[in-house]
Write a protein that holds these residues in place. Structure first.
Motif, PDB file in Angstrom:
ATOM      1  N   GLU A  10      62.960  26.237  59.373  1.00 57.67           N
ATOM      2  CA  GLU A  10      62.877  26.966  58.029  1.00 57.67           C
ATOM      3  C   GLU A  10      63.682  26.346  56.906  1.00 57.67           C
ATOM      4  O   GLU A  10      63.194  26.152  55.940  1.00 57.67           O
ATOM      5  N   GLN A  11      64.720  25.658  57.125  1.00 51.79           N
ATOM      6  CA  GLN A  11      65.622  25.210  56.002  1.00 51.79           C
ATOM      7  C   GLN A  11      64.987  23.794  55.526  1.00 51.79           C
ATOM      8  O   GLN A  11      64.685  23.331  54.529  1.00 51.79           O
ATOM      9  N   SER A  14      61.636  24.445  53.807  1.00 48.47           N
ATOM     10  CA  SER A  14      61.795  25.032  52.518  1.00 48.47           C
ATOM     11  C   SER A  14      62.027  23.859  51.506  1.00 48.47           C
ATOM     12  O   SER A  14      62.083  24.139  50.189  1.00 48.47           O
ATOM     13  N   ASP A  17      58.346  21.114  48.359  1.00 54.27           N
ATOM     14  CA  ASP A  17      57.792  21.893  47.214  1.00 54.27           C
ATOM     15  C   ASP A  17      56.305  22.128  47.180  1.00 54.27           C
ATOM     16  O   ASP A  17      55.959  22.908  46.202  1.00 54.27           O
TER      17      ASP A  17
END
Length: 76
Positions: A10-11, A14, A17
């Motif tokens: 998830e990091q 994220s 963009d």
């Protein structure tokens, strides 16, 4: 996946963009937790147009993941 693996994936995602239609995060177990091995953001092309008897069928690789069908024969 473990909580640590999910958190790292998830990091990593994220940090992108742009909206993603496809993403694959490959992780490797490290001494201090999971490590990013590969981030794939392009849909893999299966070369179905070049296989005898195969043609484009939208059910094979829908970018939204609604259906996925694969048939393969291996001979060694």
């Amino acid at each position: 996946p473990s909580q640590a693996e999910r958190a790292l994936a998830e990091q990593v995602l994220s940090a992108v963009d742009e909206p993603l239609l496809y993403a694959r995060v490959d992780l490797l177990a490290g001494e201090d937790g999971p490590l990013l091995l590969e981030l794939e953001l392009t849909e893999p092309f299966l070369f179905l147009d070049f296989a005898a008897g195969a043609g484009w069928d939208p059910r094979v690789a829908d970018p939204r993941g609604r259906t996925f069908t694969v048939q393969a024969k291996y001979r060694f």
